[in-house]
Scaffold this active site. Sequence first.
Site, PDB file in Angstrom:
ATOM      1  N   CYS C  63      -0.292  -2.543 -16.635  1.00 37.96           N
ATOM      2  CA  CYS C  63      -1.387  -3.232 -15.951  1.00 37.96           C
ATOM      3  C   CYS C  63      -2.731  -2.819 -16.529  1.00 37.96           C
ATOM      4  O   CYS C  63      -3.010  -1.633 -16.671  1.00 37.96           O
ATOM      5  CB  CYS C  63      -1.370  -2.907 -14.462  1.00 37.96           C
ATOM      6  SG  CYS C  63      -0.188  -3.900 -13.567  1.00 37.96           S
ATOM      7  N   HIS C  64      -3.568  -3.817 -16.814  1.00 33.24           N
ATOM      8  CA  HIS C  64      -4.918  -3.537 -17.300  1.00 33.24           C
ATOM      9  C   HIS C  64      -5.805  -3.060 -16.139  1.00 33.24           C
ATOM     10  O   HIS C  64      -5.732  -3.626 -15.049  1.00 33.24           O
ATOM     11  CB  HIS C  64      -5.540  -4.810 -17.888  1.00 33.24           C
ATOM     12  CG  HIS C  64      -4.806  -5.333 -19.067  1.00 33.24           C
ATOM     13  ND1 HIS C  64      -3.739  -6.183 -18.957  1.00 33.24           N
ATOM     14  CD2 HIS C  64      -4.977  -5.119 -20.402  1.00 33.24           C
ATOM     15  CE1 HIS C  64      -3.272  -6.477 -20.170  1.00 33.24           C
ATOM     16  NE2 HIS C  64      -4.000  -5.841 -21.062  1.00 33.24           N
ATOM     17  N   GLU C  99      -1.413  -6.851  -8.826  1.00 33.18           N
ATOM     18  CA  GLU C  99      -2.289  -6.097  -7.930  1.00 33.18           C
ATOM     19  C   GLU C  99      -2.071  -6.550  -6.483  1.00 33.18           C
ATOM     20  O   GLU C  99      -1.966  -5.720  -5.570  1.00 33.18           O
ATOM     21  CB  GLU C  99      -3.760  -6.316  -8.329  1.00 33.18           C
ATOM     22  CG  GLU C  99      -4.203  -5.522  -9.547  1.00 33.18           C
ATOM     23  CD  GLU C  99      -3.676  -6.074 -10.877  1.00 33.18           C
ATOM     24  OE1 GLU C  99      -3.091  -7.195 -10.890  1.00 33.18           O
ATOM     25  OE2 GLU C  99      -3.833  -5.399 -11.899  1.00 33.18           O
ATOM     26  N   ASP C 113       5.793   3.865   7.400  1.00 36.06           N
ATOM     27  CA  ASP C 113       5.570   5.301   7.599  1.00 36.06           C
ATOM     28  C   ASP C 113       4.996   5.593   8.988  1.00 36.06           C
ATOM     29  O   ASP C 113       5.400   6.560   9.643  1.00 36.06           O
ATOM     30  CB  ASP C 113       4.613   5.825   6.524  1.00 36.06           C
ATOM     31  CG  ASP C 113       4.353   7.311   6.666  1.00 36.06           C
ATOM     32  OD1 ASP C 113       5.334   8.071   6.789  1.00 36.06           O
ATOM     33  OD2 ASP C 113       3.185   7.725   6.657  1.00 36.06           O
TER      34      ASP C 113
END
Lengths: 144, 144, 144, 144, 144, 144
Positions: C63-64, C99, C113
């Site tokens: 990923c950039h 993203e 969680d």
Amino acid sequence: MVDITNKNTTLRTAVAQAVVKVSKPETIAAIKNDTVPKGNVFAMSKAAGLLGVKRTPDILPDCHPLPIEFTGVEYKINGLEITVLFTVKTIYKTGVEVEAMHGASVVALNMYDMLKPIDKGIEIHNIKLLHKKGGKSDFKDTFR
Amino acid sequence: MVDITNKNTTLRTAVAQAVVKVSKPETIAAIKNDTVPKGNVFAMSKAAGLLGVKRTPDILPDCHPLPIEFTGVEYKINGLEITVLFTVKTIYKTGVEVEAMHGASVVALNMYDMLKPIDKGIEIHNIKLLHKKGGKSDFKDTFR
Amino acid sequence: MVDITNKNTTLRTAVAQAVVKVSKPETIAAIKNDTVPKGNVFAMSKAAGLLGVKRTPDILPDCHPLPIEFTGVEYKINGLEITVLFTVKTIYKTGVEVEAMHGASVVALNMYDMLKPIDKGIEIHNIKLLHKKGGKSDFKDTFR
Amino acid sequence: MVDITNKNTTLRTAVAQAVVKVSKPETIAAIKNDTVPKGNVFAMSKAAGLLGVKRTPDILPDCHPLPIEFTGVEYKINGLEITVLFTVKTIYKTGVEVEAMHGASVVALNMYDMLKPIDKGIEIHNIKLLHKKGGKSDFKDTFR
Amino acid sequence: MVDITNKNTTLRTAVAQAVVKVSKPETIAAIKNDTVPKGNVFAMSKAAGLLGVKRTPDILPDCHPLPIEFTGVEYKINGLEITVLFTVKTIYKTGVEVEAMHGASVVALNMYDMLKPIDKGIEIHNIKLLHKKGGKSDFKDTFR
Amino acid sequence: MVDITNKNTTLRTAVAQAVVKVSKPETIAAIKNDTVPKGNVFAMSKAAGLLGVKRTPDILPDCHPLPIEFTGVEYKINGLEITVLFTVKTIYKTGVEVEAMHGASVVALNMYDMLKPIDKGIEIHNIKLLHKKGGKSDFKDTFR
């Protein structure tokens, strides 16, 4: 970095504070009524602080990485001042004072960041250790 | 996170401060004479601050990642107080106020961490924006 | 990593989803009434997601790093399913699909969680791209 | 964050899964023949997962930092579905379920990222805990 | 940090190398045959390097964060020496030499880490810039 | 990642080196006289190294996160060569060789970064383990 290979493991607790001073009552109201455009200030700043405290050894060169076994954030509103109380516990060879102060400062900075669009006059005051337990010497700030 | 896709890119500068208050003149002397056991306080805290400021969007949820094009740290000693001045510049769509405040707070926290073994009474005061340039409104703290 | 030095900069938007399926209505009620012991699930998971999305290039090798100019999180409750909608925008040479999917998955994992202590049967489903705009080809998931 | 200072240290193991569903047999063939342009999908995604699992407490606010003593990744191909099995072990006071789920999700996201240029129809399904051992209660997903 | 607000944006390329010297032919064979117990050395070290290069400004105080638009890793085996060639490209105001050297060193360190269980005599040599393009001055190491 | 759940905890020490070779005596003089424009090279590189060593498990997939209990940096100048000696200690189940090598390489890279504006011909040589203690086998590089 201080050599801690010879130190004993004990329960350590530290509580630090940061004071966020806003410039007008409308800011306090927006926080309480959960109408700040960027979202729930107390919950999101708590999240930032819980994450930030675990990054302390990534940010401060001399801090030992250590097993953070509890972190807690409390907020107290008094007029235009919001006091952030940040508690950290570990069972390890070195204390968590700096971790607690880092946590308190991240919570305060995040409050500043979230409130900036609605209040340009926010300042952060008095980031300091309130008390610590465990290790060679306990500490209690007498002016709390 | 505020949507900045429609904003213009301009040069933005922000300067923030943090004040580190030590409890005795010996601490100031140890910093000046480079005899603090953990190392050179000003150089190492500058390193921590330069790294820390680049982590701002990793620590604060609403901060945009942005091209930090300059960061500078200055220290001013006045009696028992050391004022940290942290400057950040970018050419981007959003300002660097929070980045500058985060940088100042990391420098101050690192000074606290390095000085803690020789001075138990250190506090951090007045983390605030001193001025900013660029963007919709300039700002200058008139009490500086 | 794909070479993007020759690509054009355009506005890119991507929306991804993740579905969190809880096992009982009490869990949904606890979220809505803000009585989950670990805190406000939606606000804290949003904070985790906003931070997580900015870490995408730190976690995924190809990923950039890119200027994330907007991130938004929305929740939709439908029976025992909570759909997380995660939007990312950039003006850059490459899209933000991964993203957006990473953001959605971090929000979902954080809900898992935080809810785990009160609900042992939570699963995460259907992390997928819903639509993207900008770049060579738009995309719209027809089964949305 | 839950206070774990009073909990006992035991061996904890958790296995989580994520299912990556591709849209055509050519994608599976490209993975097997190591002809995916971005590189070796299984090895690079394993690397991303091993790193990602160690970042769990950096991404999820309430997760305790803990000594990860083993992580393993396994892939099972079944038609167009690739099941990622992610195992984590620790000897500590709290379990590694969320860590295993985070690891599985990072591996799956990285597969998505590497395969995206050759397959636009990839989805991630069923991120869930398969079993855990140690701590108050063991767990086994009966539908595995 | 050097102030780059007044610099021009140009295409910058840098190639750096690191040389990993193993102590016996069996190590080279294990890499080639993909029988190293920790996994595929070249693919996993590439993943570590691609991630590591993006962390350069997190690790080195004076490095500017910048849009990495290409990273590539090549390996050349010559007897007991493996040369890692790491290429980085950006279109920005400052070069990527240090990024390329950091990437090369991370790849080499990861090879060391993965090979350590089967070869105790590994060393890393000659981390250096091979050439760079763009910016004030091009550079070509004449002894390459 | 190697499974260390069954290994014993012992004191482990590792010392690694990296050699930074500058191209002219003026560079050495600038370091010694603290006139390098980017700041105090030895103190800032030590800060980078202390932080970097704690990031080792974030950068190298197979490295276990572990309690770093001491890190120290020493510099030795010999003509145009500066040898960085990086020491790491832990009391844990696995050694700190790779951590020490990573620390040495970060210090060397930061020296390269800070010196680059005044010396274009810097190379990094001989990143290697000098000795380690604890664990199955001690090690001493006989050519030190």
